[in-house]
Design a protein around this motif. Structure first.
Motif, PDB file in Angstrom:
ATOM      1  N   GLU A 187       0.826  -1.206   0.000  1.00 53.46           N
ATOM      2  CA  GLU A 187       0.000   0.000   0.000  1.00 53.46           C
ATOM      3  C   GLU A 187       0.862   1.259   0.000  1.00 53.46           C
ATOM      4  O   GLU A 187       0.569   2.244  -0.694  1.00 53.46           O
ATOM      5  CB  GLU A 187      -0.950  -0.012   1.212  1.00 53.46           C
ATOM      6  N   GLU A 188       1.945   1.230   0.771  1.00 48.74           N
ATOM      7  CA  GLU A 188       2.850   2.377   0.805  1.00 48.74           C
ATOM      8  C   GLU A 188       3.451   2.638  -0.572  1.00 48.74           C
ATOM      9  O   GLU A 188       3.502   3.788  -1.030  1.00 48.74           O
ATOM     10  CB  GLU A 188       3.966   2.125   1.826  1.00 48.74           C
ATOM     11  N   TRP A 189       3.891   1.599  -1.282  1.00 45.92           N
ATOM     12  CA  TRP A 189       4.456   1.770  -2.614  1.00 45.92           C
ATOM     13  C   TRP A 189       3.402   2.284  -3.608  1.00 45.92           C
ATOM     14  O   TRP A 189       3.688   3.125  -4.463  1.00 45.92           O
ATOM     15  CB  TRP A 189       5.062   0.459  -3.124  1.00 45.92           C
ATOM     16  N   ARG A 190       2.181   1.781  -3.456  1.00 47.12           N
ATOM     17  CA  ARG A 190       1.103   2.242  -4.346  1.00 47.12           C
ATOM     18  C   ARG A 190       0.841   3.730  -4.134  1.00 47.12           C
ATOM     19  O   ARG A 190       0.693   4.501  -5.100  1.00 47.12           O
ATOM     20  CB  ARG A 190      -0.171   1.437  -4.094  1.00 47.12           C
ATOM     21  N   GLU A 217       1.319   6.908  -6.710  1.00 46.81           N
ATOM     22  CA  GLU A 217       0.225   7.825  -6.987  1.00 46.81           C
ATOM     23  C   GLU A 217       0.660   9.276  -6.748  1.00 46.81           C
ATOM     24  O   GLU A 217       0.330  10.179  -7.540  1.00 46.81           O
ATOM     25  CB  GLU A 217      -0.976   7.489  -6.089  1.00 46.81           C
ATOM     26  N   ILE A 218       1.430   9.517  -5.677  1.00 45.02           N
ATOM     27  CA  ILE A 218       1.926  10.866  -5.409  1.00 45.02           C
ATOM     28  C   ILE A 218       2.849  11.332  -6.531  1.00 45.02           C
ATOM     29  O   ILE A 218       2.758  12.469  -7.008  1.00 45.02           O
ATOM     30  CB  ILE A 218       2.642  10.910  -4.034  1.00 45.02           C
ATOM     31  N   GLU A 219       3.748  10.450  -6.973  1.00 43.41           N
ATOM     32  CA  GLU A 219       4.655  10.803  -8.083  1.00 43.41           C
ATOM     33  C   GLU A 219       3.861  11.113  -9.354  1.00 43.41           C
ATOM     34  O   GLU A 219       4.180  12.050 -10.077  1.00 43.41           O
ATOM     35  CB  GLU A 219       5.638   9.652  -8.345  1.00 43.41           C
ATOM     36  N   LYS A 220       2.818  10.315  -9.604  1.00 41.27           N
ATOM     37  CA  LYS A 220       2.006  10.547 -10.802  1.00 41.27           C
ATOM     38  C   LYS A 220       1.309  11.912 -10.716  1.00 41.27           C
ATOM     39  O   LYS A 220       1.265  12.660 -11.692  1.00 41.27           O
ATOM     40  CB  LYS A 220       0.981   9.427 -10.945  1.00 41.27           C
ATOM     41  N   ARG A 221       0.761  12.238  -9.531  1.00 37.27           N
ATOM     42  CA  ARG A 221       0.089  13.533  -9.362  1.00 37.27           C
ATOM     43  C   ARG A 221       1.084  14.689  -9.517  1.00 37.27           C
ATOM     44  O   ARG A 221       0.728  15.737 -10.069  1.00 37.27           O
ATOM     45  CB  ARG A 221      -0.592  13.605  -8.000  1.00 37.27           C
ATOM     46  N   LYS A 222       2.309  14.492  -9.013  1.00 36.52           N
ATOM     47  CA  LYS A 222       3.324  15.545  -9.174  1.00 36.52           C
ATOM     48  C   LYS A 222       3.647  15.761 -10.641  1.00 36.52           C
ATOM     49  O   LYS A 222       3.801  16.896 -11.101  1.00 36.52           O
ATOM     50  CB  LYS A 222       4.598  15.181  -8.401  1.00 36.52           C
TER      51      LYS A 222
END
Length: 128
Positions: free
Chosen positions: A105-108, A112-117
């Motif tokens: 879950e942490e990696w997911r 997701e944070i990297e994708k949003r950035k």
């Protein structure tokens, strides 16, 4: 040729006598040292072959070269030192699975944070 055979027998016998005398009692197998000397005197070639084949205890190291010094023995060795045991996980299987689920879950969430950035960076550059 008989001269060579005599020389070899004499050398083996002398070597065996010296080896028997220099051995400790704990390094002599099957018979006492005195009996080995008697066998060696009565049967020179056969006695020497029996001594080097059966009577002499070579230990764990096998046959040593006489010119090299052996390390002093402090205690009987059981072989090489055992490698250190791998770390032992004391968690139950359920705890391990729960930890793995949290890690997934942490990696997911990081992805997701990297994708949003990336998405925010692309849309922010278009407005300039």
């Amino acid at each position: 040729m008989p001269f060579l055979f005599t020389i070899i027998t004499l050398a083996l016998t002398i070597g065996a006598v010296v080896d028997i005398v220099r051995r400790e009692d704990s390094q002599v197998r099957f018979l006492p040292r005195l009996v080995w000397l008697i066998v060696l005197i009565l049967l020179p070639l056969l006695g020497a072959l029996l001594w080097f084949g059966l009577g002499r205890d070579y230990g764990d190291a096998g046959i040593t070269i006489p010119r090299l010094r052996r390390a002093p023995r402090t205690a009987p060795s059981t072989g090489t030192a055992a490698p250190p045991a791998p770390p032992r996980d004391t968690r139950t299987t359920e705890q391990q699975i729960a930890d793995l689920d949290r890690e997934i879950e942490e990696w997911r969430l990081r992805e997701e944070i990297e994708k949003r950035k990336r998405d925010a960076g692309e849309s922010g550059e278009e407005g300039l």
